[in-house]
Scaffold this motif. Structure first.
Motif, PDB file in Angstrom:
ATOM      1  N   ALA A 166       0.891  -1.209  -0.021  1.00 35.49           N
ATOM      2  CA  ALA A 166       0.105   0.068  -0.067  1.00 35.49           C
ATOM      3  C   ALA A 166       0.858   1.119   0.065  1.00 35.49           C
ATOM      4  O   ALA A 166       0.448   2.313  -0.551  1.00 35.49           O
ATOM      5  CB  ALA A 166      -0.871  -0.067   0.939  1.00 35.49           C
TER       6      ALA A 166
ATOM      7  N   LEU B  82      -8.346   6.696  -8.490  1.00 32.52           N
ATOM      8  CA  LEU B  82      -7.540   8.247  -8.222  1.00 32.52           C
ATOM      9  C   LEU B  82      -7.057   8.961  -9.230  1.00 32.52           C
ATOM     10  O   LEU B  82      -7.388  10.176  -9.434  1.00 32.52           O
ATOM     11  CB  LEU B  82      -6.546   7.972  -7.008  1.00 32.52           C
ATOM     12  CG  LEU B  82      -7.189   7.571  -5.729  1.00 32.52           C
ATOM     13  CD1 LEU B  82      -5.886   7.408  -4.796  1.00 32.52           C
ATOM     14  CD2 LEU B  82      -7.915   8.703  -5.111  1.00 32.52           C
ATOM     15  N   ASP B  83      -6.551   8.221 -10.336  1.00 34.68           N
ATOM     16  CA  ASP B  83      -6.005   8.798 -11.282  1.00 34.68           C
ATOM     17  C   ASP B  83      -7.132   9.189 -12.211  1.00 34.68           C
ATOM     18  O   ASP B  83      -6.914  10.683 -12.800  1.00 34.68           O
ATOM     19  CB  ASP B  83      -5.113   7.897 -12.173  1.00 34.68           C
ATOM     20  CG  ASP B  83      -3.905   7.658 -11.652  1.00 34.68           C
ATOM     21  OD1 ASP B  83      -3.360   8.255 -10.593  1.00 34.68           O
ATOM     22  OD2 ASP B  83      -3.212   6.488 -11.935  1.00 34.68           O
TER      23      ASP B  83
ATOM     24  N   ARG C  26       2.530   4.043  -3.347  1.00 30.22           N
ATOM     25  CA  ARG C  26       2.056   5.505  -4.012  1.00 30.22           C
ATOM     26  C   ARG C  26       1.894   6.460  -2.619  1.00 30.22           C
ATOM     27  O   ARG C  26       1.289   7.526  -3.138  1.00 30.22           O
ATOM     28  CB  ARG C  26       0.944   5.265  -4.849  1.00 30.22           C
ATOM     29  CG  ARG C  26       1.073   4.479  -6.113  1.00 30.22           C
ATOM     30  CD  ARG C  26       0.065   4.473  -7.043  1.00 30.22           C
ATOM     31  NE  ARG C  26      -0.859   5.561  -7.011  1.00 30.22           N
ATOM     32  CZ  ARG C  26      -1.597   6.356  -7.769  1.00 30.22           C
ATOM     33  NH1 ARG C  26      -0.857   6.066  -9.306  1.00 30.22           N
ATOM     34  NH2 ARG C  26      -2.298   7.440  -7.721  1.00 30.22           N
ATOM     35  N   LEU C  27       2.404   6.277  -1.646  1.00 26.31           N
ATOM     36  CA  LEU C  27       2.253   7.139  -0.430  1.00 26.31           C
ATOM     37  C   LEU C  27       2.964   8.491  -0.515  1.00 26.31           C
ATOM     38  O   LEU C  27       4.142   8.339  -0.654  1.00 26.31           O
ATOM     39  CB  LEU C  27       2.748   6.514   0.870  1.00 26.31           C
ATOM     40  CG  LEU C  27       1.829   6.942   2.068  1.00 26.31           C
ATOM     41  CD1 LEU C  27       0.622   6.836   2.147  1.00 26.31           C
ATOM     42  CD2 LEU C  27       2.360   6.051   3.282  1.00 26.31           C
ATOM     43  N   LYS C  28       2.243   9.637  -0.577  1.00 27.15           N
ATOM     44  CA  LYS C  28       3.070  10.953  -0.723  1.00 27.15           C
ATOM     45  C   LYS C  28       3.292  11.510   0.750  1.00 27.15           C
ATOM     46  O   LYS C  28       4.278  11.998   1.204  1.00 27.15           O
ATOM     47  CB  LYS C  28       2.353  11.685  -1.666  1.00 27.15           C
ATOM     48  CG  LYS C  28       2.390  11.779  -2.960  1.00 27.15           C
ATOM     49  CD  LYS C  28       1.663  12.874  -3.613  1.00 27.15           C
ATOM     50  CE  LYS C  28       0.421  11.962  -4.413  1.00 27.15           C
ATOM     51  NZ  LYS C  28      -0.561  12.481  -4.393  1.00 27.15           N
TER      52      LYS C  28
ATOM     53  N   VAL D 240      -4.263  -2.302  -4.995  1.00 29.23           N
ATOM     54  CA  VAL D 240      -3.640  -0.990  -4.920  1.00 29.23           C
ATOM     55  C   VAL D 240      -3.781  -0.486  -6.347  1.00 29.23           C
ATOM     56  O   VAL D 240      -4.038   0.937  -6.520  1.00 29.23           O
ATOM     57  CB  VAL D 240      -2.188  -0.977  -4.279  1.00 29.23           C
ATOM     58  CG1 VAL D 240      -1.378   0.245  -4.787  1.00 29.23           C
ATOM     59  CG2 VAL D 240      -2.081  -1.438  -3.089  1.00 29.23           C
TER      60      VAL D 240
ATOM     61  N   GLN E 106      -4.962   9.647  -0.973  1.00 31.81           N
ATOM     62  CA  GLN E 106      -3.979   8.497  -1.183  1.00 31.81           C
ATOM     63  C   GLN E 106      -4.419   7.237  -0.582  1.00 31.81           C
ATOM     64  O   GLN E 106      -5.124   7.182   0.483  1.00 31.81           O
ATOM     65  CB  GLN E 106      -2.781   9.093  -0.722  1.00 31.81           C
ATOM     66  CG  GLN E 106      -2.730   9.634   0.891  1.00 31.81           C
ATOM     67  CD  GLN E 106      -1.498   9.803   1.285  1.00 31.81           C
ATOM     68  OE1 GLN E 106      -0.446  10.006   0.597  1.00 31.81           O
ATOM     69  NE2 GLN E 106      -1.154  10.214   2.635  1.00 31.81           N
ATOM     70  N   ILE E 107      -3.684   6.556  -0.912  1.00 30.32           N
ATOM     71  CA  ILE E 107      -3.975   4.939  -0.514  1.00 30.32           C
ATOM     72  C   ILE E 107      -3.198   4.845   0.689  1.00 30.32           C
ATOM     73  O   ILE E 107      -1.857   5.168   0.863  1.00 30.32           O
ATOM     74  CB  ILE E 107      -3.217   3.709  -1.505  1.00 30.32           C
ATOM     75  CG1 ILE E 107      -4.339   3.929  -2.590  1.00 30.32           C
ATOM     76  CG2 ILE E 107      -3.555   2.606  -0.849  1.00 30.32           C
ATOM     77  CD1 ILE E 107      -3.762   3.112  -3.870  1.00 30.32           C
TER      78      ILE E 107
ATOM     79  N   SER F 207      -5.624   3.097  -7.508  1.00 34.38           N
ATOM     80  CA  SER F 207      -4.955   3.799  -7.985  1.00 34.38           C
ATOM     81  C   SER F 207      -5.528   4.321  -9.464  1.00 34.38           C
ATOM     82  O   SER F 207      -5.507   5.574  -9.819  1.00 34.38           O
ATOM     83  CB  SER F 207      -3.596   3.388  -8.236  1.00 34.38           C
ATOM     84  OG  SER F 207      -2.864   3.005  -7.346  1.00 34.38           O
TER      85      SER F 207
END
Lengths: 461, 454
Positions: free
Chosen positions: A88, B138-139, A91-93, B131, B46-47, B135
């Motif tokens: 998970a 979200l995109d 892609r965490l910012k 995931v 965000q995930i 994603s």
């Protein structure tokens, strides 16, 4: 138990370099039944043992839940949680961080005069039967009566990688009674809910006679009630409606996760958003109340949290994650329904503080409006729109309580409505309830009678 | 923990029945549940989290002297725990009161063939794949409009199996998968923040469309930015499936359950054969519907699922029964017993409650609205009067329709009325059917609903 949980924690830290790990085990037993018109549908007993594991790896949460206390199963589960968290985090910012907490070791025992586990099912069924009898015999227009009963007792065990270890007894007693009445094509419906963390002694106060009478009277009274006029009116709200308003319309906005999710309170911290008369608390420390406990499911001690003081937003309800984001202290609001789910921010006992008016003074001030005494349900949106359905209401005409009305609801914008609170009573009442936010939590809510100068009343007339 | 095999599930159920009979039950039934759900969660764009929940257990229902007892345990690997649960069920029955209406547990009956509800592709999903699904969603939002903020949501995959056995010869096993993407959004522009809008897609096989969910959730939020007040009067309303699900669950679905009818909690008592809705309204309860989210071979008591006509061209045809209510009224169960996994006794519930589509496209349906509102998200439907059908709810937002076009949104619009009157005023049924929990329905156009503007 401590060894088992600690061993599981070590796996997360040693094998997966988790930044944080916690293990929460539960051993619970429940007794439940539903009674319809005095007939027990099925008396039920259940055992639920299981473990929830939560880890923070590379700034992302991994959670695993298993209905087992077996050491090998737990090692598998914690490995699962860690590798999923890693996936998970790809892609965490903004990695998740937790507010600091002091390690605690404690053992909390339930203090009840009458443990539900020591009362026979026969006795519990007898109490529900008595409520049913009182209700059905009240008036022949009462057509049905349902009583749901639940008690839950056991122990939860919490350990985290910072050295906290807590064993805490859990005890809840709850019942809900509903009745319907019918007369010449008009159907009415009434409900009562009772809950306690003290013990079975709650039924010494909320006796079958008292509960049945309230239930039956309301259902029958509504038969003659008329539909309200829709529009904007002044209203007097009973403690029961104030409670659901504080909980639904304001409380959810003050849950820090929802505040962050775009709720309207984030931009109003420290600002005056309500009338001077408005003070709200969320309090987990009231003895015996349905929303009380000693430690939350992250090991943070429960406390009395000030949300609004004299109209100014003072604080939010936090878990350790949101507390870090807001640079605040965790408030002990992280609660999980059971081992199957992760802890999230939940209310405890949420209420409005009383002031100095009598009920008569509140009503006197209304020329034409409504008295909303008891609610049926409520809901709110993050933009601050709320709706509360009402099960018992009356007209107010020239400062006096008038005819009953039915199927009313009130709606508005929370912040606008809070500014329009123009008188607050000196009485106080706390109600037991359940709140759904993906999971069910046992909560309390309440307050005094209050008057609001303007809200939108929904009705079909 | 790997899922239990069909043989292990059936063995466990049959053993629990046997133990309960040995301990003195006159009748016994065991329901074994095994579920595994994996999900990834989105929070604030965000995930941030993942979860895997394995939950299994057995619920044992027994009858002794016509009194019913039930107990469950989630410790299934230990036969002593299962024996203990059987003993507790018996103790509960003995503590309870005889029910003169109790006849018997259902008997074994043949099951209709259902297209398999297990998709190997869903079973094979790893957390990385979820995931990826999240994603893509979200995109899609990010590409659709920069004013949109993804509040929360996620992607999840689940596998559930259950086995039912009873002392009347029932021994059945079924399993299924589901995959789901969901997203809650809001749009921000200047000081305006829209209410939360929501979209999702759930399927029994791996053909979910995360891009569609993202795009739609974004479009809805943006369309809620421009708001104007609406005046208080009666409007023609277009109800989307979200609104129908909310309104019907607490009212119509409740009203067609046999126990509600019998207990005077339904306005449909003595109304079989009577007109209760508009001519264009036909509703079936179909537990065998291909791809339905509630589809399976049998219900929570092992009674075969079936397709039951509920309302045909506005005429009330049937009520829904489990075996208790059916036995009591000398009828056959319609296969509508439902359970919350192993934790509860059966209760009456609709399966796939399907409003059959008409022939108008959603655009054509909108085209028939000269001056109206479109409603999707309702607040307060659960406070409807479940007995009378009276409701008073808030649409947040509602969309104003003029001359067939959506013009602007409006907030805090209150709708009031009676769901049973509303059913009579359905004038157009669209053809855009979609599944939403137990409801399967298209959009409906309903005339003359009282609206209180703000």
């Amino acid at each position: 138990m401590k060894d088992l949980l600690t061993k599981t924690l070590h796996t997360a830290q040693d094998k997966f370099s988790a930044q944080y790990a916690e293990v929460r085990a539960q051993k619970l037993s429940k007794t439940m039944f539903t009674m319809k018109e005095g007939r027990v549908e099925a008396a039920k007993q259940g055992i639920e043992n299981g473990v929830a594991i939560r880890v923070l790896v590379n700034g992302a949460w991994g959670f695993a839940s298993v209905g087992s206390l077996d050491a090998d199963v737990l090692v598998d589960a914690v490995s699962d949680a860690c590798s999923m968290a890693k996936a998970a985090s790809s892609r965490l910012k903004n990695p998740i961080k937790l507010a600091q907490a002091k390690p605690v070791e404690d053992h909390v025992e339930a203090q009840s005069k009458q443990k539900p586990s020591e009362i026979s099912i026969e006795e519990k069924i007898k109490t529900a039967s008595a409520t049913t009898q009182v209700t059905l015999k009240w008036d022949k227009r009462i057509k049905s009566c349902t009583v749901d009963y639940l008690d839950l007792a056991g122990t939860s065990y919490f350990a985290n990688s910072e050295g906290t270890y807590i064993e805490q007894d859990k005890l809840y007693v709850w019942t809900k009674a509903t009745a319907s009445a019918m007369q010449s094509g008009v159907f009415t419906f009434s409900r009562e809910e009772i809950g306690s963390t003290a013990g079975y002694e709650v039924f010494d106060v909320e006796t079958p006679e008292a509960v049945g009478e309230r239930l039956a009277k309301r259902a029958v009274k509504q038969l003659a009630a008329k539909a309200p006029k829709g529009g904007v009116f002044p209203v007097v709200l009973g403690p029961n409606v104030v409670g659901v308003f504080v909980h639904e319309a304001f409380g959810h906005l003050a849950e820090a996760d929802l505040a962050l999710a775009g709720g309207v309170l984030v931009d109003n911290m420290g600002k005056k958003i309500a009338s001077d008369l408005v003070t709200f608390y969320d309090d987990g420390t009231i003895g015996g109340a349905f929303g009380s406990f000693r430690y939350d499911d992250e090991g943070t001690p429960a406390q009395k949290t000030l949300l609004i003081k004299d109209g100014v937003v003072e604080g939010l309800m936090h878990n350790r994650e949101t507390a870090h984001k807001f640079n605040a202290q965790p408030t002990g609001n992280a609660r999980a329904e059971d081992f199957r789910v992760e802890p999230i921010i939940r209310m405890r006992n949420t209420y409005m503080a009383p002031r100095d008016h009598t009920f008569d003074e509140l009503v006197e001030g209304v020329k034409h409006g409504y008295f909303f005494k008891s609610f049926r349900g409520g809901q709110a949106n993050l933009d601050g729109t709320f709706q509360v359905g009402i099960q018992e209401a009356y007209e107010i005409v020239n400062g006096e309580i008038g005819e009953p009305i039915r199927n009313a609801s009130l709606s508005g914008n929370t912040l606008e409505t809070l500014l329009k609170v123009d008188a607050v009573g000196k009485d106080f009442q706390l109600n037991a309830g359940r709140c759904g936010k993906g999971q069910t939590a046992f909560i309390g809510d309440g307050g005094p009678h209050i008057r609001v100068s303007e809200v939108t009343v929904g009705g079909s007339a | 923990m790997a899922a239990l095999s069909k043989e292990a599930m059936l063995n466990l159920a049959e053993k629990a029945v046997k133990v309960a009979l040995q301990k003195g039950a006159s009748e016994a039934e065991a329901f074994v549940y095994d579920g595994k759900a994996t999900s990834v969660g989105i929070e604030r764009g965000q995930i941030t989290k993942t979860s895997r929940i394995v939950d299994r257990g057995v619920g044992i229902r027994v009858q002794v002297h016509s009194a019913i007892g039930f107990a469950y345990t989630n410790i299934v690997s230990d036969s002593a725990a299962v024996e203990d649960a059987a003993a507790k069920a018996l103790a509960a029955a003995r503590a309870s009161k005889p029910d003169k209406d109790w006849k018997a547990l259902p008997e074994r009956k043949p099951y209709a063939a259902v297209t398999t509800m297990v998709d190997g592709e869903i079973l094979a999903l790893r957390s990385e794949d979820l995931v990826n699904l999240a994603s893509r969603m979200l995109d899609a939002v990010a590409q659709a409009d920069t004013r949109v903020f993804s509040v929360e949501g996620g992607a999840g995959a689940g596998y559930v199996s259950n086995a039912v056995a009873n002392s009347n010869g029932v021994a059945a096993f079924d399993e299924g998968t589901v995959v789901e993407c969901s997203l809650a959004t809001l749009a921000k522009e200047g000081n305006t923040v829209t209410p939360i809008c929501f979209e999702f897609n759930a399927e029994r096989n791996l053909n979910v469309d995360p891009e569609w969910v993202g795009r739609e959730a974004a479009r809805l939020a943006v369309s809620a930015l421009k708001t104007k007040r609406v005046e208080t009067k009666t409007y023609n309303l277009v109800f989307s499936q979200f609104a129908l699900q909310e309104l019907l669950y607490y009212t119509l679905i409740n009203a067609v359950k046999a126990d509600s009818v019998e207990r005077n909690q339904s306005p449909f008592k003595d109304k079989l054969g009577a007109t209760v809705g508009s001519k264009c309204l036909t509703i079936v309860d179909d537990g065998l519907l291909a791809g339905g989210l509630r589809t399976g071979m049998f219900d929570a008591e092992g009674v075969p699922h079936q397709k039951t006509p509920v309302i045909e061209k506005g005429v009330l045809k049937n009520f829904l029964y489990d075996s208790y209510t059916a036995n009591k009224q000398g009828r056959e169960s319609t296969g509508n017993a439902s359970r919350a996994g192993y934790l509860s006794t059966p209760s009456l519930e609709a399966t796939n409650f399907r409003i059959l589509s008409g022939d108008k496209s959603p655009e054509e349906l909108l085209g028939e609205v000269d001056d109206g509102l479109m409603v999707s998200y309702l607040q307060g439907a659960h406070s409807s009067n479940p007995v009378s059908g009276e409701f008073s709810v808030v649409a947040t937002p509602a969309w104003r329709i003029r001359k067939g076009e959506i013009e602007h949104a409006s907030r805090g619009v209150m709708l009031a009325g009676n769901i049973f009157e509303l059913l009579k005023n359905v004038s157009v049924v669209a053809n855009n059917e979609r599944k939403m929990g137990q409801l399967v329905a298209p959009w409906l156009l309903v005339e003359n609903v009282k609206v209180i503007g703000k």
